[in-house]
Design an enzyme around this catalytic site. Structure first.
Site, PDB file in Angstrom:
ATOM      1  N   ASP B 360      56.446  25.043  52.124  1.00  0.00           N
ATOM      2  CA  ASP B 360      56.527  26.382  51.528  1.00  0.00           C
ATOM      3  C   ASP B 360      57.457  27.282  52.323  1.00  0.00           C
ATOM      4  O   ASP B 360      57.708  27.063  53.501  1.00  0.00           O
ATOM      5  CB  ASP B 360      55.138  27.021  51.464  1.00  0.00           C
ATOM      6  CG  ASP B 360      54.528  27.148  52.840  1.00  0.00           C
ATOM      7  OD1 ASP B 360      54.673  26.203  53.649  1.00  0.00           O
ATOM      8  OD2 ASP B 360      53.909  28.180  53.128  1.00  0.00           O
ATOM      9  N   GLU B 361      57.938  28.302  51.656  1.00  0.00           N
ATOM     10  CA  GLU B 361      58.640  29.427  52.288  1.00  0.00           C
ATOM     11  C   GLU B 361      59.729  29.016  53.276  1.00  0.00           C
ATOM     12  O   GLU B 361      59.718  29.435  54.425  1.00  0.00           O
ATOM     13  CB  GLU B 361      57.628  30.325  53.008  1.00  0.00           C
ATOM     14  CG  GLU B 361      56.617  30.950  52.073  1.00  0.00           C
ATOM     15  CD  GLU B 361      55.720  31.940  52.804  1.00  0.00           C
ATOM     16  OE1 GLU B 361      55.579  33.065  52.306  1.00  0.00           O
ATOM     17  OE2 GLU B 361      55.160  31.589  53.859  1.00  0.00           O
TER      18      GLU B 361
END
Lengths: 543, 543
Positions: B360-361
């Protein structure tokens, strides 16, 4: 060289480490962000020999602080807290004796009593600080008295070789100075206790610095209340506003009216006996904290009705009583007979000069529904203005309490509804909406005020809300210099709808610390980054 | 008559009382409103002889429940939890032996072991329930195995005179049934332990019911993790998603790469040793809980860079390295050599069939700044689409982990960026914005999904936010029956920015209980008032 740097950077590392070791790093509202994600800049050579500056760890920040980088060493086995020459207090002063023992433990800990502060071979020895001498200057040191609104909490602290001297007018200032001294002492990587040579002149900005605890929505066991008093002392708070009863339960055990708690408490166990109450008051006194009980009437009294027949107003539906009850019934003589006796007891049980009489959020619907109340309204010429009936009631309660030589605090509605207040009444401003204007009105009318509105800490939100509480400037309201002087302080309120022993401490602290510094330190102490750094260390120390 | 009424109303009163006695009433988010402010209606005559219905205290609510008002008495000194006739598990089944002892203690408490259940003279004796017989029906009871996604947690419980029988295919169902049985047993005002005759058929609605703990933003001591596993078992959760490392710290002590925690943990103490990790896994297993570790890459890896040279991408300012680092460097062979070895260890340390690989991210700025990365992009024909580079990296990691015969979970971005995923990949949907659409896409592409988006419990707010979590209907997204089947569960996530050992438990529980019931009980269990009542009792019991 590397090693020295390790040492110079040690304090911050150590504090984080210790704090974490105690299984407790950052809090409810302090972000422990990325202490290690940014590479630390290489320290300059002159920094290497020194530990971080002592201000890094003080909370609330003293009014005046001069500090040197020269460090003195405290050897726990030899260091003493003692009464200094010329002090009006001596070993007979139980309050100070108790405080000496307490702060010795805070500084050195039980397990380190024998520690002689060994340091690595070849390291230079810091000069030793052998004593902290405490000198009380007033002829009445206050050892056996209770703190009050006009007590002096000022102190002067000099930390220099070979002894540190703490001067205060009264013992209350000495307590604050002991807290500050203990915050200056820190342990280095080699287990030595060090303190920087310093001189501190300190006094509170506001005289009333309170925490409101609510023991009605949820019962709080005695231990939670005492733990909270410790935390208050760490933050130089000086008033426990004990919102002891309310609609939900009546845990106060009355000697005159035992049925109030027999029937109004959550259970027979969920009460504060006279012994409990006395213990709270004494524990607070030893920390320079006043206990102001609140017995809120005429609203917020559902639990009173269970143990005291006919005290509450019967509500009607047309001509029929509904079986429900409203606020205290203001039209019966028996109400005032009861209150006269009840507040006689309260006035004698609680030594503080003030009692909080509440007076907030009175719902008029039940009064409106009651035919006898309406008849009374007519007779008194109140028309349909039930605020007048409320003031009629409050006025009588104020007079009763006055007759026992007590001052009173009230919530702002009592002022708004134009009750006749004694000049020394303290009006507590709690409505968030335009509180600056309310402060202006209250002080403009010549009354003393305290501010609670921006500090309802039971309202939680995600993230670092301490900054919001910290950034409040209490004197930022329209008014003359004279009016500003009438704002004597503030309170952080933790209402109990969602608070009990399971979450009280992490919910209240260190968020309330933000309010503590705002009310103690100078108005120009507003740097959030500096506050964050100090508050992080302060939190670790509190834990 | 009055006395009988007192008894009939006793259970509610007692529970509140006991709960309060333990110094712990209501929670973070459960309002303990006004249990005494409304006068209770006079009970009808037929109610007087009976205690409240047993459903009042069950959480999560079983799928099918038939209960009678007839009560049986359990005498702690005689009552036994035993293996029933025909069970494939016996005294050699350590998991069940351990569970028997645990649930005996939960029901009767250490101090009551000798209690014979005296009742007032003349009161009628309830028939006695002497045993709970546990029968495991599968030839492979699972005593020494680990729970997995396809484990059976179904059970059938019959409480009748003279013995109760709990049947389950595997031990995992028996654990759930023991929890339910213990929730049925209650103590009356005279200290007797009673249980209503009942028949329960129960099984989980979703197979994956997880709690995410984050031990990187703040270190959580082992004890906090174990306590949380207990709470999970009380709520029939079956997955601990252990977000063990992240930017802020690397507490996992690796055998192959000890420098990762030596340099990446907050301190030498703030690590999970191999023994610690093993203890968590075994403690969880005994409660039917899987432990899925998350090692999130290529973003969220700042702490990895401290102990593993050249793992992270050097960021540039023009032609100069800035000294800062970005995500894992995806262009070096050494990166994949490291990951191959690292995940070999992880695959063997953690027995679960799944590893969470994060994804993620990922911040592209550092990659964009790095000339060598850009040259690599050109060579690979990625143009300026850094999502392709991310997928390139993730793909290699997925392949590495697959080669160890592990399945993987990933955050939704990995799916969104179109990495080639194995068919048994579990995609975790976390972005609050339009998560129903994302669930639709993920399952539409044939992948298994779990839902976390509406259950980020680290976001706090004032009041009863449990209702918000409770009211989520996970299957409320556009899609076919087949797609709905691909949503296998959800997770309540407690990210660690503002959570440590001081506030973990009151912040997570009982708020997470709302998610627990949503994931276990039937979709038509949605009555908030009924849930409030049961959850209040459940909280008291958990405390």
């Amino acid at each position: 060289r590397r090693r020295a740097m390790g040492r110079a950077m040690g304090l911050a590392g150590l504090l984080v480490g210790l704090c974490l070791v105690s299984a407790v790093l950052v809090s409810t509202s302090l972000r422990h962000g990325a202490p290690r994600t940014q590479p630390a800049p290489e320290p300059a050579a002159w920094e290497l020999a020194w530990d971080p500056v002592p201000e890094d760890s003080l909370w609330p920040l003293p009014q005046e602080l001069r500090t040197s980088r020269r460090q003195l060493r405290l050897v726990p086995a030899r260091f003493q807290l003692v009464h200094g020459a010329g002090s009006s207090a001596g070993p007979g002063c139980g309050l100070l004796q108790d405080a000496f023992r307490r702060y010795y433990e805070y500084m050195f800990g039980q397990s380190r009593r024998g520690k002689r502060g060994r340091r690595p071979l070849g390291a230079p020895a810091e000069p030793e600080l052998s004593q902290l001498q405490v000198v009380i200057e007033s002829r009445e040191p206050g050892c056996d008295s209770y703190p009050h609104l006009a007590s002096s909490e000022a102190y002067h602290l000099t930390v220099a070789e070979p002894v540190a001297i703490l001067k205060a007018v009264e013992v209350w200032g000495a307590l604050r100075g002991l807290e500050t001294f203990s915050q200056l002492v820190h342990e280095n990587d080699y287990g030595s206790f060090l303190v920087n040579e310093s001189e501190i002149d300190d006094f509170p900005r506001f005289a009333h610095r309170g925490i409101l605890l609510d023991t009605s929505r949820h019962y709080l066991p005695l231990k939670s209340i005492l733990t909270n008093l410790d935390a208050m002392a760490f933050n130089k708070f000086n008033v426990l506003h004990w919102h002891i009863v309310d609609d939900q339960s009546f845990p106060y055990q009355s000697a005159y009216f035992p049925e109030l708690s027999d029937k109004g408490a959550y259970s027979y166990n969920h009460i504060y006996t006279p012994t409990d109450v006395h213990l709270v008051i004494e524990y607070a006194r030893l920390r320079g904290i006043r206990v102001i009980p609140e017995f809120d009437t005429p609203g917020h009294t559902q639990s009173w009705g269970k143990g005291q027949k006919d005290l509450l107003t019967p509500c009607y539906n047309g001509e029929q009583p509904t079986g429900s009850f409203g606020p205290v019934n203001p039209i019966l003589n028996t109400t005032y007979d009861f209150m006269t006796k009840f507040f006689k007891e309260i006035s004698s049980v609680f030594p503080d000069a003030y009692i909080h009489l509440g007076g907030d959020e009175v719902d008029f619907d039940c009064w409106k529904s009651n035919p006898e109340v309406n008849e009374f309204m007519k007779k008194q010429g109140f028309g349909t203005d039930y605020a007048k009936l409320e003031s009629y009631y409050i006025q009588k309660i104020l007079d009763i309490v006055s007759s026992y030589n007590k001052g009173y605090m009230v919530w702002q509605e009592v002022f708004d509804n134009k009750a006749q207040l004694k000049p020394d009444t303290v009006v507590e401003v709690w409505m968030e909406n335009n509180y600056a204007h309310e402060l202006s009105s209250v002080t403009g009318a010549g009354f003393t005020a305290i501010l609670a509105a921006p500090w309802y800490l039971d309202y939680i939100s995600y993230g670092q809300d301490w900054k919001k509480y910290y950034s409040v400037e209490p004197l930022d309201f329209p008014g003359s210099e004279k009016q500003k002087k009438l704002l004597i302080g503030g309170e952080a309120c933790l209402w109990g709808e969602f608070v009990d022993a399971t979450n009280l401490t992490p919910r209240l602290w260190p968020r309330a610390s933000a309010v503590g510094e705002r009310l103690w330190s100078s108005s120009n102490v507003t740097d959030l980054q500096d506050a964050y750094k100090r508050l992080t260390n302060h939190r670790c120390r509190m834990l």
